[in-house]
Design a protein around this motif. Structure first.
Motif, PDB file in Angstrom:
ATOM      1  N   ASP A  26       0.849  -1.201   0.000  1.00  0.00           N
ATOM      2  CA  ASP A  26       0.000   0.000   0.000  1.00  0.00           C
ATOM      3  C   ASP A  26       0.885   1.253   0.000  1.00  0.00           C
ATOM      4  N   LEU A  27       1.516   1.506  -1.154  1.00  0.00           N
ATOM      5  CA  LEU A  27       2.454   2.623  -1.238  1.00  0.00           C
ATOM      6  C   LEU A  27       1.719   3.930  -1.515  1.00  0.00           C
ATOM      7  N   PRO A  28       2.156   5.029  -0.914  1.00  0.00           N
ATOM      8  CA  PRO A  28       1.528   6.321  -1.185  1.00  0.00           C
ATOM      9  C   PRO A  28       1.792   6.782  -2.613  1.00  0.00           C
ATOM     10  N   ILE A  29       0.818   7.481  -3.183  1.00  0.00           N
ATOM     11  CA  ILE A  29       0.930   8.041  -4.534  1.00  0.00           C
ATOM     12  C   ILE A  29       1.046   9.554  -4.386  1.00  0.00           C
ATOM     13  N   ILE A  30       2.174  10.102  -4.810  1.00  0.00           N
ATOM     14  CA  ILE A  30       2.469  11.518  -4.615  1.00  0.00           C
ATOM     15  C   ILE A  30       2.315  12.251  -5.945  1.00  0.00           C
ATOM     16  N   ASP A  31       1.466  13.262  -5.965  1.00  0.00           N
ATOM     17  CA  ASP A  31       1.210  14.059  -7.159  1.00  0.00           C
ATOM     18  C   ASP A  31       2.236  15.193  -7.232  1.00  0.00           C
ATOM     19  N   PHE A  32       3.061  15.170  -8.285  1.00  0.00           N
ATOM     20  CA  PHE A  32       4.139  16.145  -8.422  1.00  0.00           C
ATOM     21  C   PHE A  32       3.752  17.346  -9.288  1.00  0.00           C
ATOM     22  N   SER A  33       2.475  17.564  -9.509  1.00  0.00           N
ATOM     23  CA  SER A  33       2.044  18.676 -10.364  1.00  0.00           C
ATOM     24  C   SER A  33       2.618  20.004  -9.904  1.00  0.00           C
ATOM     25  N   ASP A  34       2.711  20.221  -8.592  1.00  0.00           N
ATOM     26  CA  ASP A  34       3.171  21.499  -8.051  1.00  0.00           C
ATOM     27  C   ASP A  34       4.555  21.419  -7.424  1.00  0.00           C
ATOM     28  N   SER A  35       5.326  20.400  -7.778  1.00  0.00           N
ATOM     29  CA  SER A  35       6.636  20.217  -7.141  1.00  0.00           C
ATOM     30  C   SER A  35       7.672  21.237  -7.617  1.00  0.00           C
ATOM     31  N   GLY A  36       7.329  22.009  -8.649  1.00  0.00           N
ATOM     32  CA  GLY A  36       8.271  22.994  -9.174  1.00  0.00           C
ATOM     33  C   GLY A  36       8.279  24.305  -8.421  1.00  0.00           C
ATOM     34  N   THR A  37       7.428  24.444  -7.388  1.00  0.00           N
ATOM     35  CA  THR A  37       7.367  25.688  -6.618  1.00  0.00           C
ATOM     36  C   THR A  37       7.669  25.414  -5.153  1.00  0.00           C
ATOM     37  N   PRO A  38       8.247  26.386  -4.438  1.00  0.00           N
ATOM     38  CA  PRO A  38       8.506  26.186  -2.999  1.00  0.00           C
ATOM     39  C   PRO A  38       7.238  25.855  -2.217  1.00  0.00           C
ATOM     40  N   ASP A  39       6.132  26.551  -2.513  1.00  0.00           N
ATOM     41  CA  ASP A  39       4.889  26.256  -1.800  1.00  0.00           C
ATOM     42  C   ASP A  39       4.393  24.843  -2.090  1.00  0.00           C
ATOM     43  N   VAL A  48       5.644  12.994   1.648  1.00  0.00           N
ATOM     44  CA  VAL A  48       6.865  12.339   1.178  1.00  0.00           C
ATOM     45  C   VAL A  48       7.695  11.840   2.351  1.00  0.00           C
ATOM     46  N   CYS A  49       7.855  12.666   3.359  1.00  0.00           N
ATOM     47  CA  CYS A  49       8.704  12.282   4.490  1.00  0.00           C
ATOM     48  C   CYS A  49       8.098  11.125   5.270  1.00  0.00           C
ATOM     49  N   ARG A  50       6.777  11.125   5.391  1.00  0.00           N
ATOM     50  CA  ARG A  50       6.117   9.991   6.058  1.00  0.00           C
ATOM     51  C   ARG A  50       6.359   8.703   5.278  1.00  0.00           C
ATOM     52  N   PRO A 161      13.474  17.894  -7.031  1.00  0.00           N
ATOM     53  CA  PRO A 161      12.376  18.172  -6.091  1.00  0.00           C
ATOM     54  C   PRO A 161      12.303  17.177  -4.929  1.00  0.00           C
ATOM     55  N   ILE A 162      12.611  15.908  -5.203  1.00  0.00           N
ATOM     56  CA  ILE A 162      12.626  14.924  -4.115  1.00  0.00           C
ATOM     57  C   ILE A 162      13.696  15.304  -3.095  1.00  0.00           C
ATOM     58  N   LEU A 163      14.890  15.654  -3.580  1.00  0.00           N
ATOM     59  CA  LEU A 163      15.976  16.038  -2.682  1.00  0.00           C
ATOM     60  C   LEU A 163      15.618  17.293  -1.890  1.00  0.00           C
ATOM     61  N   GLN A 164      14.953  18.239  -2.532  1.00  0.00           N
ATOM     62  CA  GLN A 164      14.530  19.455  -1.823  1.00  0.00           C
ATOM     63  C   GLN A 164      13.521  19.136  -0.725  1.00  0.00           C
ATOM     64  N   ILE A 165      12.604  18.243  -1.030  1.00  0.00           N
ATOM     65  CA  ILE A 165      11.587  17.860  -0.046  1.00  0.00           C
ATOM     66  C   ILE A 165      12.218  17.106   1.120  1.00  0.00           C
ATOM     67  N   LEU A 166      13.163  16.202   0.819  1.00  0.00           N
ATOM     68  CA  LEU A 166      13.827  15.457   1.889  1.00  0.00           C
ATOM     69  C   LEU A 166      14.613  16.396   2.801  1.00  0.00           C
ATOM     70  N   ALA A 167      15.236  17.428   2.228  1.00  0.00           N
ATOM     71  CA  ALA A 167      15.935  18.416   3.054  1.00  0.00           C
ATOM     72  C   ALA A 167      14.945  19.177   3.934  1.00  0.00           C
ATOM     73  N   ARG A 168      13.816  19.574   3.355  1.00  0.00           N
ATOM     74  CA  ARG A 168      12.776  20.243   4.148  1.00  0.00           C
ATOM     75  C   ARG A 168      12.329  19.381   5.325  1.00  0.00           C
ATOM     76  N   GLY A 169      12.201  18.076   5.071  1.00  0.00           N
ATOM     77  CA  GLY A 169      11.760  17.174   6.131  1.00  0.00           C
ATOM     78  C   GLY A 169      12.715  17.118   7.302  1.00  0.00           C
ATOM     79  N   LEU A 170      13.981  17.425   7.061  1.00  0.00           N
ATOM     80  CA  LEU A 170      14.982  17.477   8.124  1.00  0.00           C
ATOM     81  C   LEU A 170      15.189  18.900   8.638  1.00  0.00           C
ATOM     82  N   GLU A 171      14.357  19.833   8.137  1.00  0.00           N
ATOM     83  CA  GLU A 171      14.442  21.260   8.493  1.00  0.00           C
ATOM     84  C   GLU A 171      15.818  21.837   8.156  1.00  0.00           C
TER      85      GLU A 171
END
Length: 364
Positions: A26-39, A48-50, A161-171
């Motif tokens: 039961d893997l999560p499905i992540i929609d990357f439509s808005d991954s190109g913006t900081p918001d 993603v971090c979960r 974008p994945i790397l940016q999100i993973l960094a955000r998850g670690l603050e």
């Protein structure tokens, strides 16, 4: 102005998706439509971090590649295995054990899987620059500009974008991991085309239907373009093996050892394996398209201790910080040893080897 000519490539027709009732992860499905913006990335960070703390796997959809472009890449991916003569394939075979690099061809039956059974896997690995550090067989020459565009797209539009999100998850600052993965910096991030061939019934019995033992990946992030032949399984948090289901034009993303080390165990390098497909897909080959990301060669694989998150939750180490290998050392050691060295049996399931002081486990 005339339109550019697109080289002809024979259509690769995969097996139909399985109709068998399998136990799917039961893997999560992540929609990357808005991954190109900081918001957009900020909104995706909790999901993603979960996913990367629990399963270590997720699907990414709406990444920007069309289904037609996806089909084209799989058409090209089959060329190394159907249009390169054996003598030419031999000239481009990688010296995997000697160099610690997969660049070039990996022939069938190089690795021992279990009980004397050799693998039935071919793959062709290309440095992400495609042409700057590597030559290619004649059959692929016309497609090199497309492959370069594909690696740039995958690196910039999906990996970063994945790397940016993973960094955000670690603050941490959003570009922390991106700076460790420069597209033009020295590293062994590569594009792989891979083909699994069916095995004999005798080999299946000897190897317990396992085509590739349970393992974690070497690098930081693995991007796998979903394809219809079901064979990939992950070891879920409850210890059970479950199948990864095919989703049209999705990518399957997982964390590798190197990101687990850098994140102090916050993100998990999930154990996964490849096994014989379900009954209605047996007899079909399985073509895969992968983007294996590694950090820059000189990056030390030790925890980002400055992370406010790690200061709160603590760090899980697999080796002492002062013994941390560089990305280059760890990658070369793992690559040269896989399937070609003796493993120490820990119990009926786990086998182990030590790579640059790091215990690496394989699950049979």
């Amino acid at each position: 102005m005339p339109a550019p000519t697109i080289p002809f490539v024979p259509r690769y027709v995969p097996a139909p998706p399985t109709k068998e009732d399998l136990e799917w992860a039961d893997l999560p499905i992540i929609d990357f439509s808005d991954s190109g913006t900081p918001d957009g990335r900020a909104a995706l960070t909790p999901q993603v971090c979960r996913a990367m703390q629990t399963y270590g796997f997720m699907y990414v959809v709406n990444h920007g590649l069309t289904q037609a472009q996806n089909n084209r890449i799989f058409d090209i991916a089959d060329i190394p295995f159907t249009q390169v003569p054996p003598d030419e394939m031999k000239r481009f075979t990688a010296d995997i054990k000697g160099s610690g690099s997969y660049r070039g061809f990996k022939p069938r039956e190089l690795w021992e899987i279990d009980n004397g059974v050799r693998d039935q896997i071919e793959h062709h690995n290309m440095h992400r620059s495609i042409t700057e550090l590597q030559n290619h067989p004649k059959a692929l020459q016309a497609f090199l500009p497309e492959l370069r565009a594909f690696t740039e797209f995958t690196h910039k539009r999906i990996l970063e974008p994945i790397l940016q999100i993973l960094a955000r998850g670690l603050e941490l600052p959003e570009e922390t991991f991106v700076k460790m993965h420069g597209f033009d910096d020295p590293s062994e991030t590569y594009l792989r085309f891979m083909k699994y061939y069916p095995r004999s019934a005798d080999d299946e019995a000897k190897a317990k239907n396992v085509w590739l033992k349970g393992h974690t990946d070497i690098g930081t992030v693995t991007i796998l373009w979903s394809q219809p032949v079901s064979a990939l399984q992950i070891r879920c948090p409850d210890g059970k093996w479950r199948w990864v289901k095919h989703l049209d034009n999705a990518v399957v993303v997982n964390i590798g050892d190197s990101m687990e080390f850098l994140s102090g165990g916050f993100y998990k390098g999930t154990i996964h394996r490849v096994r014989q497909p379900p009954r209605d897909q047996q007899g079909y080959p399985r073509v895969g398209v992968f983007y294996f990301a590694s950090a820059n060669e000189d990056v030390l694989l030790k925890p980002m201790v400055e992370s406010p998150v790690l200061k709160r939750v603590g760090i899980i180490r697999r080796f002492d910080d002062e013994k941390a290998p560089t990305m280059d050392q760890y990658r070369k050691g793992r690559t040269a040893a896989y399937g070609l060295s003796t493993l120490t049996k820990k119990d009926d399931v786990v086998e182990e080897q030590i790579i640059h002081g790091v215990p690496v486990r394989h699950y049979n």
